[in-house]
Enzyme design. Structure first.
Site, PDB file in Angstrom:
ATOM      1  N   GLU A   1       0.830  -1.209   0.000  1.00 53.17           N
ATOM      2  CA  GLU A   1       0.000   0.000   0.000  1.00 53.17           C
ATOM      3  C   GLU A   1       0.868   1.265   0.000  1.00 53.17           C
ATOM      4  O   GLU A   1       0.752   2.124   0.882  1.00 53.17           O
ATOM      5  CB  GLU A   1      -0.972  -0.020   1.188  1.00 53.17           C
ATOM      6  CG  GLU A   1      -1.936  -1.188   1.115  1.00 53.17           C
ATOM      7  CD  GLU A   1      -3.132  -1.091   2.065  1.00 53.17           C
ATOM      8  OE1 GLU A   1      -4.206  -1.608   1.705  1.00 53.17           O
ATOM      9  OE2 GLU A   1      -2.999  -0.486   3.144  1.00 53.17           O
TER      10      GLU A   1
ATOM     11  N   GLU B   1      -5.910  -6.952  -2.077  1.00 52.22           N
ATOM     12  CA  GLU B   1      -6.618  -7.121  -0.809  1.00 52.22           C
ATOM     13  C   GLU B   1      -8.075  -6.740  -1.001  1.00 52.22           C
ATOM     14  O   GLU B   1      -8.371  -5.689  -1.575  1.00 52.22           O
ATOM     15  CB  GLU B   1      -6.047  -6.196   0.289  1.00 52.22           C
ATOM     16  CG  GLU B   1      -4.633  -6.490   0.705  1.00 52.22           C
ATOM     17  CD  GLU B   1      -4.173  -5.588   1.851  1.00 52.22           C
ATOM     18  OE1 GLU B   1      -5.023  -4.935   2.487  1.00 52.22           O
ATOM     19  OE2 GLU B   1      -2.961  -5.537   2.092  1.00 52.22           O
TER      20      GLU B   1
END
Ligand code: CA
Length: 504
Positions: A186, A283
């Site tokens: 991320e 995710e």
């Protein structure tokens, strides 16, 4: 679907009337989860799951059971239900000076190696998710590992290259089959303590070079968040402009925060078509219930992230399966088969001690027991020792699982029917690679079937079923029988044997 759900509710009510003292979790009563097939464009479409916390959970005494309630290896349960890829996070040094784990699975490289090895035992490849931090890295924090503090950018690039190379070797030598590597987790706002594009590009390329030198067959993944914000396209442009060497443009997709599915497809398509990359979701997750089961509050709960225009599905196993199918479908919609697939995040992070139905002293006692396990084994999202590294967040809010209601397992470890979505999307005609007699399992009979066919001895098995024994993909031959024999004695070659595939 509506009628089936009604039937489930009626049978639940009947059970409660007949057995008024029973506590029947709604999820357990719902066994009729269904998912429509997807016409998959990419034959290797990833139906993956992140299970980074499982080693720590097992240390805390968690056992996993298949849908019938039989105790089994969680990796077997996942593979039997159609999962074909495992993701694992890696932290450089998630331990305090006095050797206590920061928690969140204490996911150092050796933990990742264990998980990769067990996944490979069931034919599943591994996505290695390097955070390049000693604990959680996300859009809000990208703190460099302790040992890298004070380094110049060039020194950090060298450290990142060396760490990546050494870790991949450790994980592969343990027996894992590494298919993809994430250079950062991320990294929307930075990576390893650097947040200028120029510095980020250098660090990405240091990691990417380590992967290239490790294996030409391993894909390099760059992972961002917030597809609802057009900034993510700017990041795709930046990767191109700064000549970052990578293969897969990936994003997280949590429906409570990350916009619509049509927008998700559009963003992935942008990177895939404009820059000729693969695209995927690294995710996603969705609750099957809004109830907590470990005494640590959940990310999605009543009054917390449970509403919004993209929370389209019921908080039931069926709703959870619907979300997974919808995300797969959105990735599959990327043009040209460039949508690689998706990973569900931490689909096995269940309670280490069920607090459901407890109150008063009984609840307090169970919670205290859970806290001891989270501290001892790192089976919660963070332990108190993390305060040394992350004093303002983990060091204050440490505790258990914030996603036990988004797992595919009940608090007692029993698989939910929603887990079947990973196979159901393949539709009728799906088969396990290597299953030459169509029995549903890969065993010695399959070897015999292939040998008979190759010796022109008649078998009762139809030719199209026998072809499922073509594990190396170049026509059925005795080599396939040899590969299967090796697989059955535990020295498997890197073929996805036992993995569920879509039929013709
Ligand atoms: Ca919880």
């Amino acid at each position: 679907m509506r009628r089936n759900r009604l039937k489930a509710v009626v049978s639940l009510i009947l059970v409660m009337i007949l057995c008024p003292t029973c506590v029947v979790p709604f999820a357990a009563a719902q066994t009729d989860v269904t998912a429509q097939p997807i016409d998959i464009k990419n034959p290797d479409f990833i139906r993956g799951m992140d299970v980074s916390s499982v080693i720590a959970l097992e240390k805390s005494g968690v056992v996993f059971r298949n849908e019938s309630g039989r105790t089994e290896d969680v990796f077997k349960i996942l593979a039997d239900n159609g999962v074909n890829y495992i993701r694992v996070r890696v932290w450089n040094d998630p331990y305090s000076a006095d050797g206590r784990g920061y928690g969140g699975g204490n996911n150092d490289v050796n933990t990742a190696a264990q998980i990769g090895k067990r996944a490979a035992g069931y034919g599943m490849k591994l996505l290695v998710d390097f955070h390049y931090s000693d604990f959680w890295a996300d859009p809000g924090k990208q703190k460099a590992p302790k040992r890298w503090s004070g380094m110049s950018l060039d020194e950090k690039c060298t450290a990142l290259y060396n760490y990546t190379a050494a870790s991949l070797k450790t994980i592969r030598d343990a027996g894992a089959h590494i298919g993809m590597v994430q250079i950062g987790n991320e990294t929307t706002q930075g990576i390893a303590g650097e947040n200028s594009w120029q510095n980020m590009a250098k660090l990405y390329n240091a990691g990417s070079q380590a992967v290239r030198d490790f294996s030409r067959d391993t894909l390099v993944v760059i992972h961002y968040t917030n597809p609802e914000n057009s900034y993510i396209k700017t990041l795709a442009d930046f990767l191109h402009d700064c000549q970052v060497d990578y293969d897969v443009f990936a994003t997280s997709y949590y429906p409570c925060w990350h916009g619509s599915l049509s927008n998700l497809t559009e963003v992935l398509d942008y990177a895939a078509q404009k820059y000729n990359k693969f695209a995927m979701v690294c995710e996603t997750s969705y609750p099957y219930t809004l109830a907590d089961s470990d005494g640590h509050g959940n990310t999605i709960a009543e009054g917390n992230n449970n509403t919004g225009e993209n929370m389209l599905w019921d908080f039931t196993p069926q709703g959870q399966a619907d979300e997974v199918r919808a995300v797969m479908n959105a990735v599959n919609a990327v043009e040209g088969g460039k949508g690689l697939g998706m990973f569900y995040w931490e689909g096995a992070w269940i309670s280490v001690g069920d607090t459901t139905g407890l109150s008063g002293d009984a609840y307090t006692k169970r919670l205290e027991q859970n806290k001891q396990l989270w501290e001892r084994d790192g089976s919660g999202w963070a332990a108190s020792a993390s305060a040394e590294y992350d004093p303002d967040d983990a060091g204050v809010w440490y505790g258990g699982s914030a996603v036990d209601n988004q797992a595919f397992f009940l608090p007692d470890g029993t698989a939910l029917p929603s887990l079947r979505v990973f196979r159901d999307v393949l539709g009728e005609g799906s088969y396990r690679l290597g299953d030459a007699d169509g029995s549903g399992v890969v065993d010695i009979i399959d070897v015999a079937c292939i040998q008979r066919k190759c010796a022109n001895i008649t078998t009762k098995v139809a030719d199209n079923i026998l072809l499922h024994g073509d594990v190396d993909g170049n026509g059925l031959s005795l080599i396939d029988a040899t590969i299967l024999q090796r697989y059955l004695v535990g020295t498997g070659l890197p073929y996805p044997i036992g993995i569920w595939m879509q039929g013709e």
